[in-house]
Design an enzyme around this catalytic site. Structure first.
Site, PDB file in Angstrom:
ATOM      1  N   CYS A   1      13.472  10.452   7.191  1.00  0.00           N
ATOM      2  CA  CYS A   1      13.318   9.980   8.569  1.00  0.00           C
ATOM      3  C   CYS A   1      14.601  10.161   9.364  1.00  0.00           C
ATOM      4  CB  CYS A   1      12.916   8.516   8.559  1.00  0.00           C
ATOM      5  SG  CYS A   1      14.008   7.519   7.537  1.00  0.00           S
TER       6      CYS A   1
ATOM      7  N   LYS B   1       0.864  -1.193   0.000  1.00  0.00           N
ATOM      8  CA  LYS B   1       0.000   0.000   0.000  1.00  0.00           C
ATOM      9  C   LYS B   1       0.898   1.239   0.000  1.00  0.00           C
ATOM     10  CE  LYS B   1      -2.032   3.021   2.173  1.00  0.00           C
ATOM     11  NZ  LYS B   1      -1.929   4.466   1.850  1.00  0.00           N
TER      12      LYS B   1
ATOM     13  N   GLU C   1       9.430   0.786  10.772  1.00  0.00           N
ATOM     14  CA  GLU C   1      10.480   1.791  10.555  1.00  0.00           C
ATOM     15  C   GLU C   1       9.809   3.146  10.722  1.00  0.00           C
ATOM     16  OE1 GLU C   1      13.586   1.139  10.055  1.00  0.00           O
ATOM     17  OE2 GLU C   1      13.640  -0.939   9.407  1.00  0.00           O
TER      18      GLU C   1
ATOM     19  N   GLU D   1       9.628  15.414  15.529  1.00  0.00           N
ATOM     20  CA  GLU D   1      10.043  15.294  14.137  1.00  0.00           C
ATOM     21  C   GLU D   1       9.300  16.347  13.313  1.00  0.00           C
ATOM     22  OE1 GLU D   1       8.675  11.841  11.918  1.00  0.00           O
ATOM     23  OE2 GLU D   1      10.683  11.647  11.093  1.00  0.00           O
TER      24      GLU D   1
HETATM   25  P1  TAP Z   1       2.199   8.048   7.945  1.00  0.00           P
HETATM   26  O1  TAP Z   1       1.191   9.099   7.999  1.00  0.00           O
HETATM   27  O2  TAP Z   1       2.422   7.215   9.141  1.00  0.00           O
HETATM   28  O3  TAP Z   1       1.815   7.136   6.698  1.00  0.00           O
HETATM   29  C1  TAP Z   1       2.613   6.033   6.287  1.00  0.00           C
HETATM   30  C2  TAP Z   1       1.744   5.074   5.502  1.00  0.00           C
HETATM   31  O4  TAP Z   1       0.768   4.494   6.375  1.00  0.00           O
HETATM   32  C3  TAP Z   1       0.972   5.721   4.372  1.00  0.00           C
HETATM   33  O5  TAP Z   1       0.864   4.804   3.305  1.00  0.00           O
HETATM   34  C4  TAP Z   1      -0.380   5.971   5.029  1.00  0.00           C
HETATM   35  O6  TAP Z   1      -1.423   6.124   4.105  1.00  0.00           O
HETATM   36  C5  TAP Z   1      -0.535   4.702   5.845  1.00  0.00           C
HETATM   37  N1  TAP Z   1      -1.464   4.787   6.976  1.00  0.00           N
HETATM   38  C6  TAP Z   1      -2.014   5.878   7.549  1.00  0.00           C
HETATM   39  N2  TAP Z   1      -2.808   5.499   8.588  1.00  0.00           N
HETATM   40  C7  TAP Z   1      -2.748   4.152   8.656  1.00  0.00           C
HETATM   41  C8  TAP Z   1      -3.329   3.179   9.522  1.00  0.00           C
HETATM   42  N3  TAP Z   1      -4.126   3.504  10.531  1.00  0.00           N
HETATM   43  N4  TAP Z   1      -3.030   1.872   9.312  1.00  0.00           N
HETATM   44  C9  TAP Z   1      -2.200   1.503   8.319  1.00  0.00           C
HETATM   45  N5  TAP Z   1      -1.632   2.373   7.456  1.00  0.00           N
HETATM   46  C10 TAP Z   1      -1.879   3.687   7.642  1.00  0.00           C
HETATM   47  O7  TAP Z   1       3.631   8.613   7.559  1.00  0.00           O
HETATM   48  P2  TAP Z   1       3.976   9.596   6.391  1.00  0.00           P
HETATM   49  O8  TAP Z   1       3.538  10.948   6.806  1.00  0.00           O
HETATM   50  O9  TAP Z   1       3.501   9.046   5.090  1.00  0.00           O
HETATM   51  O10 TAP Z   1       5.564   9.496   6.351  1.00  0.00           O
HETATM   52  C11 TAP Z   1       6.369  10.237   7.150  1.00  0.00           C
HETATM   53  C12 TAP Z   1       6.854   9.410   8.323  1.00  0.00           C
HETATM   54  O11 TAP Z   1       7.540   8.246   7.863  1.00  0.00           O
HETATM   55  C13 TAP Z   1       7.860  10.148   9.150  1.00  0.00           C
HETATM   56  O12 TAP Z   1       7.559  10.008  10.499  1.00  0.00           O
HETATM   57  C14 TAP Z   1       9.179   9.453   8.823  1.00  0.00           C
HETATM   58  O13 TAP Z   1      10.142   9.555   9.809  1.00  0.00           O
HETATM   59  C15 TAP Z   1       8.742   8.068   8.578  1.00  0.00           C
HETATM   60  N6  TAP Z   1       9.716   7.339   7.777  1.00  0.00           N
HETATM   61  C16 TAP Z   1      10.522   6.441   8.410  1.00  0.00           C
HETATM   62  C17 TAP Z   1      11.483   5.753   7.685  1.00  0.00           C
HETATM   63  C18 TAP Z   1      12.346   4.774   8.396  1.00  0.00           C
HETATM   64  S1  TAP Z   1      13.180   3.737   7.495  1.00  0.00           S
HETATM   65  N7  TAP Z   1      12.438   4.751   9.696  1.00  0.00           N
HETATM   66  C19 TAP Z   1      11.616   5.967   6.313  1.00  0.00           C
HETATM   67  C20 TAP Z   1      10.791   6.886   5.708  1.00  0.00           C
HETATM   68  C21 TAP Z   1       9.825   7.566   6.457  1.00  0.00           C
HETATM   69  P3  TAP Z   1      -1.763   7.600   3.556  1.00  0.00           P
HETATM   70  O14 TAP Z   1      -0.486   8.206   3.094  1.00  0.00           O
HETATM   71  O15 TAP Z   1      -2.627   7.355   2.420  1.00  0.00           O
HETATM   72  O16 TAP Z   1      -2.370   8.313   4.694  1.00  0.00           O
END
Ligand code: TAP
Length: 490
Positions: free
Chosen positions: A303, A195, A269, A400
């Protein structure tokens, strides 16, 4: 010739770079994209499609299907059938051949993938072209190599696949996160339902076309697009054996609760708040370049971004002056322009989140400095920003921000630096800058972070593991360690 910019002021001349945009004229998008289930694109049961927009122009690029729970169910069933009937029965070397083929096709389509990544996500083309897509291919090559060598990865033990993996990824490195997840899962004999993030689904859907071209058996990889509800339906589906999530700590905790007691394996992650630590004996100019790369790279949508700077008091003034000079030269603008250093913020919601935290930083008494660079009138942009005079308790130091904003603090002794670096809920990464090897080892062994860089920052390689401590996550991806979450060992 454009009017003198902050970059030209830096050099005391009135010139600036002429625009050098990468052409997107040859990139073809479908008007709308279906769900990729069982090897073919199909309409969603919801009949709903959402817009994927270019954050640099706010224009719609394409419409993307919103998967409902019955679509998720269909995808998981397709993955189960493919697992039982085809993929787990295939010889490891045959699995490897498919992965090598996918890697080569990614290389062949690299330019198109890089442009789509920049258009859909807002990141500068220099990064998508030189970092994201080459790393995507490298991950597939790397895990293709492991497929028939698992007995050497786990000597004396026997590795068998787990089954169906549910993989949910964020928007900051869309195709790279897909590669981190899909490549090791397939190499170990599992099948996948992926997804992607709602704002950046397009390269994952292009990857689906590449999988078709590679003749990957139907159902081995399925891609269901949608918002958070689709992700939630996927990870909680009873037909899933393993959950791999990359995203925010908040959603990660939610997922952990939703799968508790289910027996599903999981890796999470999550977020980070890394500190770059500069000692007085470091090579200051290189360190300043490293800090710039650490936080302004990819708009700070990283991240492991070095969003905090801890600088030893004796060099603080000099470092700050050099940092401000260098930040003033950064070009913010069109992600497709090869001169651009900082592209568009991924979405309006993310821009709002950055503004909220910056305002909180100002309210809490931090001193905010911003580059005077010009930004386009349309699209989502945030000027590179630096905070000084911040306390350890300030939100700007603890939370963050996921944007081009650096919080600067000073320290006197290594002990104080360790104390401050460790004093957040996160533990994903960090950097140490010093001339002394012994100091590097002393510091890196005391900082609770999964990845530590020394005299460099943000360097990635498929052979090296990645993951966090504390609220930055559970488990490791990449390298040999990245195979563990996808096998049962006996
Ligand atoms: P999230 O809002 O957590 O979204 C991540 C993914 O989860 C998206 O595909 C999102 O869908 C989906 N999602 C949202 N609510 C969910 C739920 N209740 N159950 C299952 N899936 C759900 O994060 P983001 O804003 O996309 O990304 C930024 C975050 O990712 C930051 O905190 C960053 O640090 C972290 N990150 C961590 C790493 C590693 S390796 N540690 C690498 C990259 C990013 P939608 O986008 O459609 O809402």
């Amino acid at each position: 010739m454009k009017k003198a910019s902050s970059r030209s002021l830096q050099f005391g001349t009135d010139w600036t770079y002429a625009p050098a945009p990468e052409s997107s004229a040859h990139i073809q998008f479908n008007e709308r994209y279906g769900l990729f289930i069982n090897g073919r694109f199909q309409a969603p049961s919801t009949s709903r499609y959402f817009a994927s927009i270019n954050p640099a122009t706010e224009k719609e690029i394409a419409r993307v299907a919103e998967a409902g729970s019955s679509d998720v169910d269909k995808a998981v069933r397709a993955a189960r059938t493919a697992y039982e009937k085809v993929w787990s029965k295939l010889s490891p070397s045959e699995r490897g051949k498919y992965l090598f083929r996918i890697a080569r096709l990614i290389q062949e389509n690299a330019r198109e993938l890089a442009i789509i990544e920049s258009m859909d996500g807002g990141k500068p083309i220099r990064e998508s072209r030189d970092i994201d897509i080459p790393l995507v291919a490298a991950h597939f090559f790397y895990y293709a190599g492991w497929a028939d060598k698992l007995q050497f990865a786990f000597p004396g033990r026997s590795a068998s696949p787990i089954g169906v993996a549910a993989q949910v990824i964020p928007w900051n490195f869309p195709l790279l996160m897909a590669a981190w997840k899909i490549a090791p899962a397939l190499a170990c004999g599992n099948t996948v339902v992926l997804k992607p993030a709602e704002t950046t689904s397009l390269t994952a859907l292009k990857l689906a076309e590449i999988l078709q071209e590679a003749d990957l058996p139907p159902g081995v990889v399925n891609i269901v697009t949608g918002a958070g509800a689709t992700g939630a339906a996927l990870v909680s589906h009873p037909g899933v054996d393993k959950v791999a999530f990359t995203g925010s700590t908040e959603v990660g905790k939610h997922i952990m609760r939703s799968i508790a007691g289910s027996g599903k394996k999981y890796t999470l992650e999550l977020g980070g708040k890394a500190a770059n630590i500069l000692f007085e004996d470091c090579a200051v100019d290189q360190a300043v370049e490293g800090i710039i790369n650490g936080i302004f790279f990819n708009q700070g949508h990283v991240c492991c971004a070095g969003s905090r700077l801890l600088v030893q008091e004796g060099i603080a003034k000099d470092v700050l002056r050099k940092l401000k000079d260098r930040i003033s030269t950064l070009i913010v603008g069109d992600p497709l322009d090869k001169n651009t250093d900082i592209g568009a913020i991924n979405s309006k919601a993310q821009l709002q989140k950055i503004k909220t935290l910056v305002n909180a930083g100002i309210r809490e008494g931090g001193e905010c400095w911003q580059s005077e660079c010009e930004i386009p009138s349309k699209g989502f942009w945030f000027k590179p920003t630096l905070f000084t005079g911040v306390a350890q308790s300030h939100r700007i130091v603890q939370e963050e921000i996921f944007g081009p904003v650096l919080a600067v603090q000073t320290f006197r002794t290594p002990e104080e630096a360790v104390e401050k670096a460790n004093n957040t809920p996160y533990g994903l990464s960090g950097g140490v800058w010093t001339d002394k090897g012994s100091k590097i080892f002393k510091m890196t062994s005391r900082i609770r972070a999964g990845v530590m860089w020394a005299n460099t920052y943000n360097k990635f390689d498929p052979a090296s593991p990645f993951g966090g401590y504390k609220e930055s996550g559970v488990g490791r991806e990449g390298g040999l360690h990245g195979l563990y979450p996808y096998v049962n060992l006996s």
